[in-house]
Motif scaffolding. Structure first.
Motif, mmCIF file in Angstrom:
data_model
loop_
_atom_site.group_PDB
_atom_site.id
_atom_site.type_symbol
_atom_site.label_atom_id
_atom_site.label_comp_id
_atom_site.label_asym_id
_atom_site.label_seq_id
_atom_site.Cartn_x
_atom_site.Cartn_y
_atom_site.Cartn_z
ATOM 1 N N ASP A 269 0.929 -12.453 -5.353
ATOM 2 C CA ASP A 269 0.353 -13.784 -5.449
ATOM 3 C C ASP A 269 -0.602 -14.101 -4.301
ATOM 4 O O ASP A 269 -1.408 -15.034 -4.407
ATOM 5 C CB ASP A 269 1.464 -14.841 -5.484
ATOM 6 N N ASP A 270 -0.502 -13.357 -3.191
ATOM 7 C CA ASP A 270 -1.399 -13.633 -2.066
ATOM 8 C C ASP A 270 -2.739 -12.921 -2.190
ATOM 9 O O ASP A 270 -3.615 -13.074 -1.337
ATOM 10 C CB ASP A 270 -0.728 -13.285 -0.732
ATOM 11 N N GLY A 271 -2.926 -12.124 -3.248
ATOM 12 C CA GLY A 271 -4.249 -11.613 -3.563
ATOM 13 C C GLY A 271 -4.585 -10.240 -3.005
ATOM 14 O O GLY A 271 -3.824 -9.618 -2.278
ATOM 15 N N TRP A 272 -5.793 -9.793 -3.379
ATOM 16 C CA TRP A 272 -6.193 -8.425 -3.047
ATOM 17 C C TRP A 272 -6.593 -8.241 -1.592
ATOM 18 O O TRP A 272 -6.383 -7.162 -1.039
ATOM 19 C CB TRP A 272 -7.300 -7.936 -3.975
ATOM 20 N N GLU A 273 -7.158 -9.261 -0.947
ATOM 21 C CA GLU A 273 -7.466 -9.100 0.479
ATOM 22 C C GLU A 273 -6.185 -8.900 1.282
ATOM 23 O O GLU A 273 -6.120 -8.045 2.172
ATOM 24 C CB GLU A 273 -8.220 -10.323 1.025
ATOM 25 N N ALA A 274 -5.161 -9.689 0.956
ATOM 26 C CA ALA A 274 -3.890 -9.561 1.666
ATOM 27 C C ALA A 274 -3.272 -8.183 1.417
ATOM 28 O O ALA A 274 -2.691 -7.574 2.338
ATOM 29 C CB ALA A 274 -2.929 -10.661 1.216
ATOM 30 N N TYR A 275 -3.399 -7.708 0.178
ATOM 31 C CA TYR A 275 -2.902 -6.357 -0.142
ATOM 32 C C TYR A 275 -3.569 -5.335 0.772
ATOM 33 O O TYR A 275 -2.908 -4.478 1.364
ATOM 34 C CB TYR A 275 -3.176 -6.052 -1.609
ATOM 35 N N ARG A 276 -4.888 -5.402 0.868
ATOM 36 C CA ARG A 276 -5.622 -4.428 1.679
ATOM 37 C C ARG A 276 -5.189 -4.471 3.142
ATOM 38 O O ARG A 276 -4.995 -3.432 3.778
ATOM 39 C CB ARG A 276 -7.130 -4.680 1.595
ATOM 40 N N GLU A 277 -5.056 -5.660 3.662
ATOM 41 C CA GLU A 277 -4.688 -5.777 5.075
ATOM 42 C C GLU A 277 -3.297 -5.199 5.336
ATOM 43 O O GLU A 277 -3.084 -4.479 6.324
ATOM 44 C CB GLU A 277 -4.759 -7.242 5.494
ATOM 45 N N LYS A 278 -2.355 -5.494 4.438
ATOM 46 C CA LYS A 278 -0.988 -4.978 4.619
ATOM 47 C C LYS A 278 -0.952 -3.464 4.453
ATOM 48 O O LYS A 278 -0.284 -2.762 5.219
ATOM 49 C CB LYS A 278 -0.042 -5.665 3.627
ATOM 50 N N VAL A 279 -1.654 -2.971 3.452
ATOM 51 C CA VAL A 279 -1.657 -1.523 3.212
ATOM 52 C C VAL A 279 -2.340 -0.797 4.368
ATOM 53 O O VAL A 279 -1.848 0.237 4.845
ATOM 54 C CB VAL A 279 -2.355 -1.202 1.868
ATOM 55 N N PHE A 280 -3.451 -1.339 4.830
ATOM 56 C CA PHE A 280 -4.171 -0.696 5.935
ATOM 57 C C PHE A 280 -3.300 -0.639 7.193
ATOM 58 O O PHE A 280 -3.262 0.389 7.892
ATOM 59 C CB PHE A 280 -5.459 -1.456 6.226
ATOM 60 N N ALA A 281 -2.575 -1.705 7.459
ATOM 61 C CA ALA A 281 -1.684 -1.712 8.627
ATOM 62 C C ALA A 281 -0.602 -0.645 8.480
ATOM 63 O O ALA A 281 -0.274 0.069 9.449
ATOM 64 C CB ALA A 281 -1.055 -3.092 8.795
ATOM 65 N N ARG A 282 -0.051 -0.515 7.283
ATOM 66 C CA ARG A 282 0.972 0.512 7.055
ATOM 67 C C ARG A 282 0.376 1.908 7.153
ATOM 68 O O ARG A 282 1.014 2.828 7.664
ATOM 69 C CB ARG A 282 1.622 0.319 5.674
ATOM 70 N N GLN A 283 -0.838 2.086 6.648
ATOM 71 C CA GLN A 283 -1.482 3.397 6.725
ATOM 72 C C GLN A 283 -1.690 3.818 8.177
ATOM 73 O O GLN A 283 -1.475 4.986 8.529
ATOM 74 C CB GLN A 283 -2.825 3.367 5.983
ATOM 75 N N GLN A 284 -2.094 2.882 9.009
ATOM 76 C CA GLN A 284 -2.260 3.206 10.425
ATOM 77 C C GLN A 284 -0.921 3.506 11.075
ATOM 78 O O GLN A 284 -0.799 4.428 11.890
ATOM 79 C CB GLN A 284 -2.966 2.058 11.147
ATOM 80 N N GLN A 285 0.089 2.724 10.712
ATOM 81 C CA GLN A 285 1.426 2.949 11.259
ATOM 82 C C GLN A 285 1.952 4.324 10.857
ATOM 83 O O GLN A 285 2.575 5.028 11.655
ATOM 84 C CB GLN A 285 2.372 1.848 10.774
ATOM 85 N N MET A 286 1.686 4.718 9.624
ATOM 86 C CA MET A 286 2.135 6.012 9.123
ATOM 87 C C MET A 286 1.306 7.175 9.666
ATOM 88 O O MET A 286 1.737 8.326 9.609
ATOM 89 C CB MET A 286 2.041 6.038 7.588
ATOM 90 N N GLY A 287 0.091 6.873 10.123
ATOM 91 C CA GLY A 287 -0.811 7.933 10.534
ATOM 92 C C GLY A 287 -1.652 8.479 9.408
ATOM 93 O O GLY A 287 -2.348 9.485 9.572
ATOM 94 N N ILE A 288 -1.604 7.809 8.256
ATOM 95 C CA ILE A 288 -2.422 8.241 7.118
ATOM 96 C C ILE A 288 -3.902 8.043 7.411
ATOM 97 O O ILE A 288 -4.756 8.802 6.966
ATOM 98 C CB ILE A 288 -2.015 7.463 5.841
ATOM 99 N N VAL A 289 -4.228 6.995 8.157
ATOM 100 C CA VAL A 289 -5.591 6.799 8.629
ATOM 101 C C VAL A 289 -5.559 6.797 10.151
ATOM 102 O O VAL A 289 -4.544 6.454 10.763
ATOM 103 C CB VAL A 289 -6.216 5.490 8.093
ATOM 104 N N PRO A 290 -6.644 7.183 10.804
ATOM 105 C CA PRO A 290 -6.662 7.224 12.271
ATOM 106 C C PRO A 290 -6.401 5.839 12.877
ATOM 107 O O PRO A 290 -6.724 4.805 12.290
ATOM 108 C CB PRO A 290 -8.076 7.711 12.593
#
Length: 798
Positions: A269-290
């Motif tokens: 319900d919080d939309g696609w921008e919020a999805y991107r921000e949360k996913v990007f933060a997790r990707q960095q935490q996981m090391g999937i992205v630099p």
């Protein structure tokens, strides 16, 4: 006096010995009788002891940021477990489209080398794009079959030329013709998940259950995958297998039982921008992205969530809930397959590679879709129409696809999407798991790789040299390189240094940490919700090469945020020149920027210039590319039938499904014709008289009364008429018809309509209960002239 028989026998015996060359073809001894002979059996094909199984799991239209193990909130526990106990690659690339990528995955050659510049339906008459994968480009299945493997293909195929999908064949480019011993799935690019067009080996079959009985294609595919492996293992437990497992997910239609979608209620319900921000933060935490990576900018073609109305937010959030439920549902059934491998002791020695064929798809348009066939017919989406179907999303009644804001979010952290050669279209997840062969657990690999590298990697693991011939055909060199050396070494060097990309005119090149990208000009994909690229002149192409290439140093700019072309002109020129070198090497030219227009291009058919088609009952469905084309042209359908005492009902002839199509049928004693205009409108004609008992000629005629407007999604208007034995019994004006593509997943059928129904007026399969001798479709433009003479001709040929 004649010689004694024994002397003649002896003479012939010695002659046979002189002609036989021991050891040449038979290593044993052939004597005159069995007691003087020594047998020798042909050496069976056996894989080396301990050889691993190979399992490719190929997702469709799944973006870099949609698996849980790649940062998504969508639950994919079985895939996540593979990632936690295996490897995740963050620099794997595909071609930006499904058929081309799949050809790479199975051959180890580039998609233009495979004559697969586009999907099979978008083939063109050039070496790099005619859709006929050369036999000198052997499939992994053909190679492993020669090494003692069982080979199975399950699910989506989409690698046979679209004009070769009918029962007339040829079958040499069907799965069983390319090294797979068994096949169960669908041959085209997508299918209805509740009413699929199924092929078992080389013949069509119907699902064993109905949607009302709980049928769903993904479950069916998992069942067949398990049964294929079990069939062989109970007889030859040590024989390895190669399975190419390709569910229809996550391609549209996003079909899933309601409870799976409801599990995600409110989570988007919080939309696609919020999805991107949360996913990007997790990707960095996981090391999937630099750690120093930047999230790509907001796509200019995607609305900001906070600008949407409450109704739009509710609709778009539900579309994503359905998508998420579909992905979790698919993961569950993949888990069933993995659990089965564990139960029979095969899991630990199975090399599992999970990949998507391209980035997330934007074919739902800016507002999403309840019927993806709107896209293929250039029909604009309607928010109002979509809202009406909100509660039906994911059900058999829809053919739904989410809004492209979710597409953009699904490719986090990259820009753009499927069919474009920015990283959002070509960067995909890759999970590799092999308990017995990979010591590292849960680690991430950053080496550059491409879909063409999977075959060389598998052959490297198996210590198999690429064959020089397959079935007597000299083989071309592999164009990919193995990345097996990265499995147990984090800092292993990248071996794949150069890779070109081209998809419908959109071009790019990777070279040793740099990427040059050149978008295609003209009306954009986003302006009308579809891609209407068009051919351009050589002068314009020169202008593109001079001014429109972008340059990114992706070794430092992971998500292509900073175009540095202006400050690095020599590097850009070098990259453009290299693209042309690669294009010449791999049959890329001519560059063709057309999109949906390619679907309508004429291609070889079983018979060309036909104006008369005869169809029979109790036969397989005829795929659209081999069937009569009635759109935007006058035509007639004549069914020669026998009506028993008490009457009959059922389909006489139909094409399409609930996404669009037409049906000619008998119900409640009356003759009917209905045209489903992309699920927007139903145009229905019913006879004023009943169909009498006995043998009769039932006829439908369509007279074109105006010109189509294909760009606006409007087919030719016309006048529809129904006849019984030449007598007019019903008529109506049809203001608009489907312009380009009928029924994405249902071909022409005679006497039955087993797929999703064209009209709610009947339930499938609605088999005709009388007798149909034949149904004739005439597209010559000549309407009723002498029905009695035609009827006499039909009768004479019985």
């Amino acid at each position: 006096m004649s010689q004694p028989l024994v002397n003649l026998d002896k003479e012939f015996w010695f002659m046979s010995l002189r002609e036989y060359k021991p050891g040449k073809t038979f290593p044993g001894v052939i004597g005159r009788t069995v007691d003087k002979s020594s047998p020798a059996w042909p050496e069976p094909l056996r894989a080396k002891e301990g050889t691993p199984n190979i399992l490719f799991i190929v997702f469709d239209d799944t973006g870099f940021g949609q698996f849980g193990s790649y940062g998504s909130p969508i639950k994919t526990p079985n895939l996540d477990t593979l990632a936690a106990n295996g490897l995740r690659y963050n620099n794997l690339h595909t071609t930006a489209l499904c058929s081309p990528t799949r050809s790479c995955l199975l051959t180890g050659r580039n998609h233009h080398s495979n004559a697969m510049s586009c999907i099979t339906e978008g083939s063109t008459g050039y070496p790099g794009g005619n859709g006929n994968i050369p036999f000198e480009n052997g499939f992994l299945s053909e190679i492993l079959l020669q090494k003692g493997y069982n080979t199975y293909a399950i699910g989506k195929w989409h690698l046979t030329p679209s004009d070769q999908l009918s029962a007339a064949g040829p079958y040499d480019r069907w799965p069983l013709g390319r090294g797979f011993e068994r096949f169960y799935g669908f041959l085209g690019g997508e299918t209805h998940q509740y009413y699929p067009e199924l092929v078992y080996d080389n013949h069509t079959v119907k699902p064993e259950k109905t949607p009302a009985q709980g049928y769903h294609l993904t479950e069916d595919l998992a069942d067949k995958a398990i049964s294929f492996i079990a069939d062989a293992k109970q007889v030859a437990p040590d024989k390895p297998f190669f399975m190419y497992f390709c569910p229809g997910a996550m391609h549209a239609p996003h079909h899933v039982p309601k409870e799976w979608a409801d599990a995600y209620a409110g989570q988007f319900d919080d939309g696609w921008e919020a999805y991107r921000e949360k996913v990007f933060a997790r990707q960095q935490q996981m090391g999937i992205v630099p750690a120093d990576a930047e999230l790509s900018r907001h796509d200019p073609d995607v609305s900001h969530w906070d600008t949407l109305s409450a109704a739009e937010k509710r609709l778009y959030a539900r579309m994503m809930e359905v998508f998420a439920g579909f992905l979790t549902h698919t993961d569950y059934h993949i888990g069933r397959l993995l659990d089965f491998l564990k139960s029979i002791g095969e899991f630990d020695n199975t090399v599992i590679m999970v990949i998507s064929d391209n980035g997330a798809s934007s074919e739902g348009g800016p507002t999403g879709s309840v019927n993806e066939n709107l896209f293929f017919n250039n029909v604009p989406e309607s928010l109002e129409e979509n809202l009406k179907a909100l509660d039906k999303l994911g059900s058999p009644e829809t053919f739904n696809h989410y809004a492209w804001g979710w597409t953009w979010a699904g490719n986090t952290p990259f820009r753009r999407w499927k069919r474009e050669t920015y990283r959002g279209g070509i960067s995909d997840p890759l999970i590799v798991h092999w308990t017995k062969g990979i010591e590292a657990k849960g680690e991430i690999r950053t080496q550059y790789a491409h879909a063409i590298d999977l075959v060389p990697t598998v052959l490297d693991l198996l210590e198999i040299e690429p064959p020089t011939t397959i079935k007597g055909v000299t083989q071309s060199p592999l164009e990919g390189v193995s990345f097996a050396h990265t499995f147990n070494k984090t800092d292993a060097p990248t071996k794949h240094l150069t890779q070109y990309f081209e998809m419908m005119g959109h071009r790019s090149l990777y070279y040793d940490g740099w990427r040059a990208v050149c978008p295609w000009p003209g009306p954009s994909f986003t302006e009308a919700g579809q891609f209407f690229g068009a051919p351009i002149s050589a002068q314009t192409l020169t202008d593109l090469d001079t001014h429109h290439w972008e340059l990114y140093h992706v070794a430092k700019d992971f998500a292509e945020n900073h175009d540095i072309a202006a400050d690095n002109r020599p590097k850009l020129i070098e990259m453009i020149a290299t693209w042309y070198v690669e294009a010449g090497k791999y049959n890329v030219l001519p560059v063709d920027g057309r999109g949906t227009q390619r679907l309508a291009e004429e291609r070889p058919q079983i018979a060309v210039n036909r104006t008369r088609y005869i169809y029979y009952p109790d036969t397989q469905a005829i795929p659209a590319n081999s069937a009569v084309r009635v759109l935007n042209r006058p035509h007639s359908i004549t069914a020669d039938v026998e009506i028993p005492i008490g009457g009959a009902e059922g389909v006489l002839l139909a094409h399409g499904g609930n996404d669009s199509g037409y049906s000619f049928y008998v119900k409640n004693g009356k003759l009917h014709w209905v045209h489903n205009y992309v699920a927007r409108s139903l145009y229905h004609v019913e006879s004023v008289e009943s169909v009498p008992e006995g043998r009769h000629q039932l006829r439908f005629e369509f007279e074109v009364t105006g010109q189509p407007d294909l760009a606006k999604g409007k087919g030719s208007p016309g006048h529809a008429q129904l006849y019984i034995d030449g007598k007019l019994v019903g008529q109506a004006d049809v203001p608009v018809t489907t312009p380009l593509a009928l029924g994405l997943t249902s071909g022409v059928t005679c006497g039955i309509a087993p797929g999703a129904p064209v009209t709610p007026d009947y339930e499938p399969p609605f088999k005709f209960t009388g007798k149909i001798y034949r149904a004739i479709i005439d597209v010559s433009g000549d309407l009723t002239q002498d029905t009695e003479a035609e009827m006499r001709t039909i009768m004479a040929r019985q």
